[in-house]
Design an enzyme around this catalytic site. Structure first.
Site, PDB file in Angstrom:
ATOM      1  N   GLY A   9     -11.783 -25.527 105.836  1.00 54.85           N
ATOM      2  CA  GLY A   9     -12.511 -26.118 106.960  1.00 54.85           C
ATOM      3  C   GLY A   9     -12.602 -27.621 106.849  1.00 54.85           C
ATOM      4  CB  THR A  11     -10.156 -30.032 110.836  1.00 56.73           C
ATOM      5  OG1 THR A  11     -11.004 -28.928 111.183  1.00 56.73           O
ATOM      6  CG2 THR A  11      -8.810 -29.505 110.339  1.00 56.73           C
ATOM      7  N   GLY A  13     -16.692 -32.522 109.860  1.00 57.98           N
ATOM      8  CA  GLY A  13     -17.981 -32.293 109.229  1.00 57.98           C
ATOM      9  C   GLY A  13     -17.970 -32.373 107.715  1.00 57.98           C
ATOM     10  NE  ARG A  35     -10.646 -28.465 114.526  1.00 61.59           N
ATOM     11  CZ  ARG A  35     -11.920 -28.855 114.709  1.00 61.59           C
ATOM     12  NH1 ARG A  35     -12.325 -29.193 115.923  1.00 61.59           N
ATOM     13  NH2 ARG A  35     -12.764 -28.888 113.705  1.00 61.59           N
ATOM     14  CB  SER A 140     -26.946 -21.778 105.721  1.00 57.31           C
ATOM     15  OG  SER A 140     -27.907 -22.111 106.705  1.00 57.31           O
ATOM     16  CE1 TYR A 153     -24.136 -19.594 110.046  1.00 54.20           C
ATOM     17  CE2 TYR A 153     -26.488 -20.073 109.984  1.00 54.20           C
ATOM     18  CZ  TYR A 153     -25.187 -20.400 109.642  1.00 54.20           C
ATOM     19  OH  TYR A 153     -24.935 -21.516 108.888  1.00 54.20           O
ATOM     20  N   GLY A 184     -30.094 -27.391 104.871  1.00 53.28           N
ATOM     21  CA  GLY A 184     -30.887 -27.196 106.077  1.00 53.28           C
ATOM     22  C   GLY A 184     -30.142 -27.812 107.250  1.00 53.28           C
TER      23      GLY A 184
END
Length: 252
Positions: A9, A11, A13, A35, A140, A153, A184
């Site tokens: 992941g 690509t 953030g 992507r 998370s 989630y 968070g």
């Protein structure tokens, strides 16, 4: 010989911030994502700025076949991975359980749980063969508590928490480190993806307080990855100062 980090992941953030952070520290990188243009652009920037080697692999971690084909297809020298950052993950929708979207459920479970498992299955075996390695899983606050309408989630991130603990036990005898990082509120594409491109609704999530940013998490990941060989940080919960729990945020 430069160390290698594999970041899923990558690509945008947190993944993209991790790529810059590890590149700055001299790591060569394997970057994955869905992507291709973003992967190519990021690889070019990192190579020019930090003079490191970058391998990119464009695939969807929800597909076991794609994960195995793309990762096992890497040259042998790229399988000497020191750090795996299982960053790829997402949320879809914010509905009560009785009104949940089946497709949203499938997407979250397939990405956050099964995708993490597929990648970890491949790379953990490389690490066992190599005799070293560190797996860092992105969880998370939703993996530590639950909140209204976050049902599935939260369940997937609770699974990440449990899997991280299980990995720590299973890989102990191989000397492989395992860490879980549980952020968070972090202002990235997360809320925009959750609300399926509704930028106005996504922006309101962060109104009235200062959330974490991707670099805050990348810095934390680098901290745990850079500890001495005898030190393993099992678990970190990191929050904005204005946030005390998943739903308790002080907004001004």
């Amino acid at each position: 010989m430069a160390k290698i980090a594999l970041i899923t992941g990558a690509t945008a953030g947190i993944g993209e911030a991790c790529a810059h952070t590890f590149a700055r520290e001299g790591y060569n990188l394997i970057l994955t994502g869905r992507r291709m243009q973003r992967l190519e652009r990021l690889a070019e920037v990192l190579n020019d700025k930090y003079n490191i080697d970058v391998a990119i692999s464009c695939f969807d971690i929800r597909s076991k076949a794609q994960v195995i084909e793309n990762l096992e297809g890497l040259p042998a020298e790229w399988k000497q991975v020191d750090v795996l950052v299982n960053n790829a993950g997402l949320s879809q929708g914010l509905d009560p359980i009785d009104k949940g979207d089946y497709d949203d459920w499938e997407t979250m479970i397939d990405t956050n749980v099964k995708g993490l498992l597929y990648v970890s299955r491949v790379v953990s075996n490389w690490m066992i063969d190599n005799g070293f390695g560190h797996i860092i899983n992105l969880g998370s606050i939703a993996g530590k508590e639950v909140y209204p309408n976050g049902n599935v989630y939260c369940a997937t991130k609770h699974a990440v928490d449990a899997l991280s603990k299980g990995m720590r036990l299973d890989l102990l005898s191989h000397g492989i480190k395992v860490t879980a990082i549980h952020p968070g509120a972090v202002e990235t594409e997360f809320s925009e993806v959750r609300f399926k491109g509704d930028k106005d609704r996504a922006k309101k999530v962060y109104d009235g307080f200062e959330p974490l940013v991707a670099q805050d998490i990348a810095d934390t990941i680098w901290f745990v990855a850079s500890r001495p060989a005898h030190v393993n940080i099992n678990d970190i919960l990191i929050m904005p100062t204005a946030q005390a729990s998943a739903t308790n945020i002080f907004r001004q």
